[in-house]
Design an enzyme around this catalytic site. Structure first.
Site, mmCIF file in Angstrom:
data_model
loop_
_atom_site.group_PDB
_atom_site.id
_atom_site.type_symbol
_atom_site.label_atom_id
_atom_site.label_comp_id
_atom_site.label_asym_id
_atom_site.label_seq_id
_atom_site.Cartn_x
_atom_site.Cartn_y
_atom_site.Cartn_z
ATOM 1 N N LYS A 83 40.827 30.809 52.611
ATOM 2 C CA LYS A 83 42.112 30.106 52.662
ATOM 3 C C LYS A 83 43.260 31.125 52.754
ATOM 4 O O LYS A 83 44.190 30.965 53.549
ATOM 5 C CB LYS A 83 42.283 29.218 51.421
ATOM 6 C CG LYS A 83 41.370 27.991 51.453
ATOM 7 C CD LYS A 83 41.294 27.280 50.110
ATOM 8 C CE LYS A 83 40.271 26.164 50.138
ATOM 9 N NZ LYS A 83 40.000 25.575 48.823
ATOM 10 N N GLN A 101 41.907 26.695 42.779
ATOM 11 C CA GLN A 101 40.526 26.417 43.190
ATOM 12 C C GLN A 101 39.739 25.783 42.043
ATOM 13 O O GLN A 101 39.751 26.270 40.916
ATOM 14 C CB GLN A 101 39.857 27.728 43.633
ATOM 15 C CG GLN A 101 38.467 27.560 44.202
ATOM 16 C CD GLN A 101 38.439 26.788 45.514
ATOM 17 O OE1 GLN A 101 39.264 26.983 46.396
ATOM 18 N NE2 GLN A 101 37.482 25.883 45.633
ATOM 19 N N ASP A 142 47.566 20.729 48.112
ATOM 20 C CA ASP A 142 46.247 20.081 48.040
ATOM 21 C C ASP A 142 46.399 18.558 47.926
ATOM 22 O O ASP A 142 45.439 17.822 48.124
ATOM 23 C CB ASP A 142 45.478 20.582 46.805
ATOM 24 C CG ASP A 142 44.343 21.515 47.187
ATOM 25 O OD1 ASP A 142 43.966 21.540 48.376
ATOM 26 O OD2 ASP A 142 43.825 22.208 46.283
#
Ligand SMILES: NC(=O)c1ccc[n+]([C@@H]2O[C@H](COP(=O)([O-])OP(=O)(O)OC[C@H]3O[C@@H](n4cnc5c(N)ncnc54)[C@H](OP(=O)(O)O)[C@@H]3O)[C@@H](O)[C@H]2O)c1
Length: 294
Positions: free
Chosen positions: A53, A97, A120
């Site tokens: 990412k 994460q 997200d």
């Protein structure tokens, strides 16, 4: 005739190129989009995800902060790091994460991220906006990527029956919320299946669009699929494969070879949904930076 394969890599490449262009335009106006990716602990799979990412953000010309914290980090410590990122003007998107070590409550952490930097799309404010059909929030990357895959593959969704297997907060639920909205890329009649669904096949066999996010290798077989259906396989299961160099391979939730003979379009694993998830993260981050101009 076997199904057309939806090439997620090619579509994701175009999405990332678009994000890079928007990033250049922003930089010309003095705003370089910035993404912070936070990893707590040293889980090897999570380390691979966070690095890819961060690398994608760099490739799109963004400022990328890859923050690695030790496994014993306390919840308070992580929350203060998030507070710092929330007030850091270089950072427009923050991603923590998952999974987190057991001493840290993931819901507390997700709620601490500024909803305007929640690329997200997991903060309750953004979840609520998605459900309400408000367009100024962030949509979770995997469902947003799937909707774009359908659009870019020429799949007309209005009036279609969309069946989703899985009701997780990161895939199934937001996917259902997206596809039921009143717009030309949605307007589906949505059914969500889970482990308590009786007669799963009766539902899947009625689907014009079948989206599978169960985490069960090859659970969807040809007889569960309506002829001509569009099948989207979200599953990424690592299964043993003595024939491969590393002894394992990625396996989707769909039995690709048999379902391909029945469906009209299908995503492969790998190379379908996976690349879109990272691509949509880039889009969300550049959008977060663009929103600072308003
Ligand atoms: N490609 C990508 O970018 C990407 C992104 C995210 C996830 N994934 C993959 O997608 C899969 C799903 O991820 P997730 O995080 O959503 O998983 P999850 O949180 O484990 O949720 C799985 C869902 O599937 C349902 N389910 C499991 N077995 C079932 C069965 N036999 N019949 C009907 N429903 C069943 C579960 O039902 P209950 O709620 O009743 O338990 C649950 O709602 C995983 O393989 C994951 O690795 C891929």
């Amino acid at each position: 005739m076997p199904a057309e394969i939806i090439d997620g890599r090619a579509i994701a490449k175009r999405v990332r190129a678009d994000a890079a262009q928007r990033s250049i335009r922003l930089s010309e106006r003095g705003i370089r989009p910035g993404l912070a990716v936070v990893l707590v602990g040293d889980d090897p799979a999570s380390a691979v995800y966070t690095s890819s990412k961060a690398k994608a953000a760099e490739e799109a010309g963004m400022y990328s902060l890859n923050l690695r914290l030790p496994a014993e980090t306390s919840e308070d410590d992580l929350l203060s790091r998030i507070d710092e990122l929330n007030s850091d003007a270089r950072i427009h998107g923050i991603l923590v994460q998952m999974p987190l070590p057991k001493q840290i409550d993931p819901d507390t952490v997700l709620r601490r991220i500024d909803p305007g930097k929640d690329v997200d799309g997991f903060h309750p404010v953004n979840v609520g906006k998605l459900l309400l059909g408000e367009r100024d929030g962030f949509i979770p990357c995997t469902p947003a990527g799937i909707q774009l895959l359908l659009k870019e593959s020429g799949v007309r969704t209005p009036g279609k029956s969309c069946v989703i297997i899985g009701r997780s907060n990161i895939v199934g639920k937001p996917m259902a919320a997206l596809m039921m909205q009143d717009n030309e890329n949605a307007n589906c009649t949505v059914t969500v299946c889970h482990r308590h669904t009786t007669d799963l096949q009766a539902h899947t066999a009625a689907a014009d669009i079948l989206i599978v996010a169960a985490g069960r290798p090859r659970m969807v077989t040809a007889e569960m699929v309506k002829p001509g259906a569009v099948v989207i396989d979200v599953g990424t299961n690592r299964v043993s494969d003595p024939g491969s160099r590393v002894g394992t391979r990625l396996q989707g939730d769909v039995d690709f070879e048999s379902v391909r003979e029945v469906a009209s379009k299908i995503t492969p694993v790998p190379g379908g949904v996976g690349p879109m998830t990272i691509a949509m993260l880039m889009t969300n981050t550049v959008r977060a930076a663009e929103m600072t101009l308003r």
